[in-house]
Structure formats: C-alpha cells, structure tokens
Design a protein around this motif. Structure first.
Motif, PDB file in Angstrom:
ATOM      1  N   MET A   1       0.685  -0.903   0.216  1.00 13.13           N
ATOM      2  CA  MET A   1      -0.160   0.005  -0.086  1.00 13.13           C
ATOM      3  C   MET A   1       0.639   1.190  -0.138  1.00 13.13           C
ATOM      4  SD  MET A   1      -2.332   1.349   2.804  1.00 13.13           S
ATOM      5  CE  MET A   1      -1.666   2.132   4.119  1.00 13.13           C
ATOM      6  N   ARG A   2       0.319   2.147  -0.698  1.00 20.09           N
ATOM      7  CA  ARG A   2       1.487   3.495  -1.188  1.00 20.09           C
ATOM      8  C   ARG A   2       0.231   4.718  -0.679  1.00 20.09           C
ATOM      9  NH1 ARG A   2       6.459   5.728  -2.582  1.00 20.09           N
ATOM     10  NH2 ARG A   2       5.951   8.004  -4.180  1.00 20.09           N
ATOM     11  N   ASN A   3       0.204   5.401   0.233  1.00 21.74           N
ATOM     12  CA  ASN A   3      -0.727   7.147  -0.102  1.00 21.74           C
ATOM     13  C   ASN A   3      -0.059   7.674   0.490  1.00 21.74           C
ATOM     14  OD1 ASN A   3      -2.310   4.479   0.882  1.00 21.74           O
ATOM     15  ND2 ASN A   3      -3.619   5.651  -0.833  1.00 21.74           N
ATOM     16  N   ARG A   4      -0.256   8.552  -0.221  1.00 22.26           N
ATOM     17  CA  ARG A   4      -0.033  10.326   0.064  1.00 22.26           C
ATOM     18  C   ARG A   4      -0.542  10.655   1.569  1.00 22.26           C
ATOM     19  NH1 ARG A   4      -0.209  15.719  -3.236  1.00 22.26           N
ATOM     20  NH2 ARG A   4       1.589  16.942  -1.672  1.00 22.26           N
ATOM     21  N   ILE A   5      -0.116  11.520   1.691  1.00 18.63           N
ATOM     22  CA  ILE A   5      -0.724  11.633   3.736  1.00 18.63           C
ATOM     23  C   ILE A   5      -0.487  13.544   3.289  1.00 18.63           C
ATOM     24  CG2 ILE A   5      -0.953   9.686   4.664  1.00 18.63           C
ATOM     25  CD1 ILE A   5       1.739  10.082   6.228  1.00 18.63           C
ATOM     26  N   ARG A   6      -1.310  13.937   4.603  1.00 18.50           N
ATOM     27  CA  ARG A   6      -0.565  15.006   4.886  1.00 18.50           C
ATOM     28  C   ARG A   6      -0.747  15.011   6.518  1.00 18.50           C
ATOM     29  NH1 ARG A   6      -3.569  20.388   2.873  1.00 18.50           N
ATOM     30  NH2 ARG A   6      -2.723  22.165   4.422  1.00 18.50           N
ATOM     31  N   LEU A   7       0.304  15.521   6.877  1.00 19.37           N
ATOM     32  CA  LEU A   7      -0.046  15.872   8.456  1.00 19.37           C
ATOM     33  C   LEU A   7       0.533  17.464   8.691  1.00 19.37           C
ATOM     34  CD1 LEU A   7       2.363  12.978   9.724  1.00 19.37           C
ATOM     35  CD2 LEU A   7       0.364  13.398   9.338  1.00 19.37           C
ATOM     36  N   ASP A   8      -0.851  17.725   9.326  1.00 17.93           N
ATOM     37  CA  ASP A   8      -0.753  19.800   9.165  1.00 17.93           C
ATOM     38  C   ASP A   8      -0.068  19.756  10.977  1.00 17.93           C
ATOM     39  OD1 ASP A   8      -1.886  19.900   6.722  1.00 17.93           O
ATOM     40  OD2 ASP A   8      -3.656  19.843   7.835  1.00 17.93           O
ATOM     41  N   THR A   9      -0.305  18.670  12.110  1.00 17.00           N
ATOM     42  CA  THR A   9       0.044  19.687  13.800  1.00 17.00           C
ATOM     43  C   THR A   9       0.657  18.493  14.584  1.00 17.00           C
ATOM     44  OG1 THR A   9      -2.221  18.407  14.703  1.00 17.00           O
ATOM     45  CG2 THR A   9      -2.588  21.173  13.785  1.00 17.00           C
ATOM     46  N   ALA A  10       1.183  18.931  15.561  1.00 20.72           N
ATOM     47  CA  ALA A  10       2.468  17.959  16.302  1.00 20.72           C
ATOM     48  C   ALA A  10       1.195  16.981  16.395  1.00 20.72           C
ATOM     49  CB  ALA A  10       2.458  19.032  17.066  1.00 20.72           C
ATOM     50  N   LYS A  11       0.053  16.991  17.301  1.00 21.06           N
ATOM     51  CA  LYS A  11      -1.457  15.879  16.905  1.00 21.06           C
ATOM     52  C   LYS A  11      -1.144  15.468  16.341  1.00 21.06           C
ATOM     53  CE  LYS A  11      -5.491  15.661  19.652  1.00 21.06           C
ATOM     54  NZ  LYS A  11      -4.845  15.120  20.855  1.00 21.06           N
ATOM     55  N   ASP A  12      -1.506  15.453  14.757  1.00 20.73           N
ATOM     56  CA  ASP A  12      -1.545  14.875  13.800  1.00 20.73           C
ATOM     57  C   ASP A  12      -0.503  14.011  13.957  1.00 20.73           C
ATOM     58  OD1 ASP A  12      -3.221  15.728  12.886  1.00 20.73           O
ATOM     59  OD2 ASP A  12      -2.922  16.952  11.081  1.00 20.73           O
ATOM     60  N   VAL A  13       1.199  14.220  13.672  1.00 22.43           N
ATOM     61  CA  VAL A  13       2.132  13.491  13.812  1.00 22.43           C
ATOM     62  C   VAL A  13       1.498  11.662  14.747  1.00 22.43           C
ATOM     63  CG1 VAL A  13       4.376  13.491  14.165  1.00 22.43           C
ATOM     64  CG2 VAL A  13       3.650  14.884  13.279  1.00 22.43           C
ATOM     65  N   GLU A  14       1.476  13.266  16.459  1.00 20.39           N
ATOM     66  CA  GLU A  14       1.248  11.828  16.987  1.00 20.39           C
ATOM     67  C   GLU A  14       0.548  10.909  17.240  1.00 20.39           C
ATOM     68  OE1 GLU A  14       0.965  11.218  21.705  1.00 20.39           O
ATOM     69  OE2 GLU A  14       0.667  13.477  21.324  1.00 20.39           O
ATOM     70  N   ASN A  53       6.521  16.177   0.028  1.00 18.62           N
ATOM     71  CA  ASN A  53       5.621  15.449  -0.307  1.00 18.62           C
ATOM     72  C   ASN A  53       5.842  13.929   0.980  1.00 18.62           C
ATOM     73  OD1 ASN A  53       4.069  16.002  -2.659  1.00 18.62           O
ATOM     74  ND2 ASN A  53       5.749  15.850  -3.804  1.00 18.62           N
ATOM     75  N   LEU A  54       4.594  13.213   1.362  1.00 21.28           N
ATOM     76  CA  LEU A  54       4.679  12.449   2.200  1.00 21.28           C
ATOM     77  C   LEU A  54       4.033  11.626   1.805  1.00 21.28           C
ATOM     78  CD1 LEU A  54       4.124  14.291   5.747  1.00 21.28           C
ATOM     79  CD2 LEU A  54       6.372  13.407   4.958  1.00 21.28           C
ATOM     80  N   TRP A  55       4.876  10.171   1.902  1.00 31.10           N
ATOM     81  CA  TRP A  55       3.427   9.034   1.071  1.00 31.10           C
ATOM     82  C   TRP A  55       4.305   8.044   1.915  1.00 31.10           C
ATOM     83  CZ3 TRP A  55       1.821   8.747  -3.447  1.00 31.10           C
ATOM     84  CH2 TRP A  55       1.577   9.945  -4.448  1.00 31.10           C
ATOM     85  N   VAL A  56       2.980   7.408   2.793  1.00 25.54           N
ATOM     86  CA  VAL A  56       3.100   6.481   3.490  1.00 25.54           C
ATOM     87  C   VAL A  56       3.534   4.556   3.097  1.00 25.54           C
ATOM     88  CG1 VAL A  56       0.938   6.314   3.630  1.00 25.54           C
ATOM     89  CG2 VAL A  56       2.258   5.016   5.951  1.00 25.54           C
ATOM     90  N   GLU A  67      -6.998   7.265   7.694  1.00 22.42           N
ATOM     91  CA  GLU A  67      -7.755   7.725   5.936  1.00 22.42           C
ATOM     92  C   GLU A  67      -7.435   9.188   6.561  1.00 22.42           C
ATOM     93  OE1 GLU A  67     -11.645   5.947   5.306  1.00 22.42           O
ATOM     94  OE2 GLU A  67     -11.918   5.637   7.593  1.00 22.42           O
ATOM     95  N   LYS A  68      -7.945   9.695   7.290  1.00 26.21           N
ATOM     96  CA  LYS A  68      -7.739  11.163   8.003  1.00 26.21           C
ATOM     97  C   LYS A  68      -6.859  11.632   7.625  1.00 26.21           C
ATOM     98  CE  LYS A  68      -7.336  12.966  12.086  1.00 26.21           C
ATOM     99  NZ  LYS A  68      -8.274  12.766  12.956  1.00 26.21           N
ATOM    100  N   PHE A  69      -5.667  11.052   7.141  1.00 25.36           N
ATOM    101  CA  PHE A  69      -4.260  12.133   6.765  1.00 25.36           C
ATOM    102  C   PHE A  69      -4.291  11.864   5.203  1.00 25.36           C
ATOM    103  CE2 PHE A  69      -3.503  10.172  11.408  1.00 25.36           C
ATOM    104  CZ  PHE A  69      -3.750  11.314  12.251  1.00 25.36           C
ATOM    105  N   ILE A  70      -5.079  10.917   4.564  1.00 20.75           N
ATOM    106  CA  ILE A  70      -4.834  10.543   2.707  1.00 20.75           C
ATOM    107  C   ILE A  70      -5.364  11.356   2.227  1.00 20.75           C
ATOM    108  CG2 ILE A  70      -5.241   8.672   1.555  1.00 20.75           C
ATOM    109  CD1 ILE A  70      -5.020   6.244   3.053  1.00 20.75           C
ATOM    110  N   ILE A  71      -4.583  11.921   1.611  1.00 26.35           N
ATOM    111  CA  ILE A  71      -4.951  13.142   0.146  1.00 26.35           C
ATOM    112  C   ILE A  71      -5.336  12.396  -0.819  1.00 26.35           C
ATOM    113  CG2 ILE A  71      -4.090  15.466  -1.059  1.00 26.35           C
ATOM    114  CD1 ILE A  71      -1.686  15.504   1.387  1.00 26.35           C
TER     115      ILE A  71
END
Length: 72
Positions: A1-14, A53-56, A67-71
């Motif tokens: 699985m490979r998806n582009r993600i977005r992490l906007d805040t430190a809370k998102d990262v955690e 660009n962040l890819w997981v 899924e809440k982090f996926i673009i």
C-alpha cells in the motif's frame, strides 16, 4: 500500500505514530529520496518539517486506520 498523506500539526504526527505502532508490518514515510520509520515520533516530526510530499508505504492495508491523513 502506498498513499500520499498530510500531517498538519504535532497532534496529527502523534496520532499517526500511535496508529502506526499498532501495525505489525513496517510503516515507512518517504519523499521518494529518503525513507523514515513511520513508528518513530522523532522521525515523523522530521518528515513533517523537511519533506515536501509525504508518502506512507506499508505491506499491510492500513487505509482505514489512516484515512483521515490521506490526500486523494
């Protein structure tokens, strides 16, 4: 699985790292040049600050967990 993600805040990262910690497979964050362990809080914080660009990448299907982090 490979998806582009977005992490906007430190809370998102955690939250992302906590979710990644529940997965038995490796969870990797990449920008196609460098790869960092997605289970490492410090590593993911570095990615958020330095990568354009962040890819997981994960061998398991973790789409519904992150899924809440996926673009799309």
């Amino acid at each position: 699985m490979r998806n582009r993600i977005r992490l906007d805040t430190a809370k998102d990262v955690e939250e992302f790292v906590n979710i990644a910690g529940t997965v038995t497979s490796d969870v990797m964050i990449t920008d196609d040049k460098f790869t960092v362990n997605g289970k490492s809080l410090l590593g993911v914080m570095y990615c958020k600050a330095e990568f354009d660009n962040l890819w997981v990448e994960c061998s398991e299907d973790i789409y519904h967990k992150i899924e809440k982090f996926i673009i799309e």
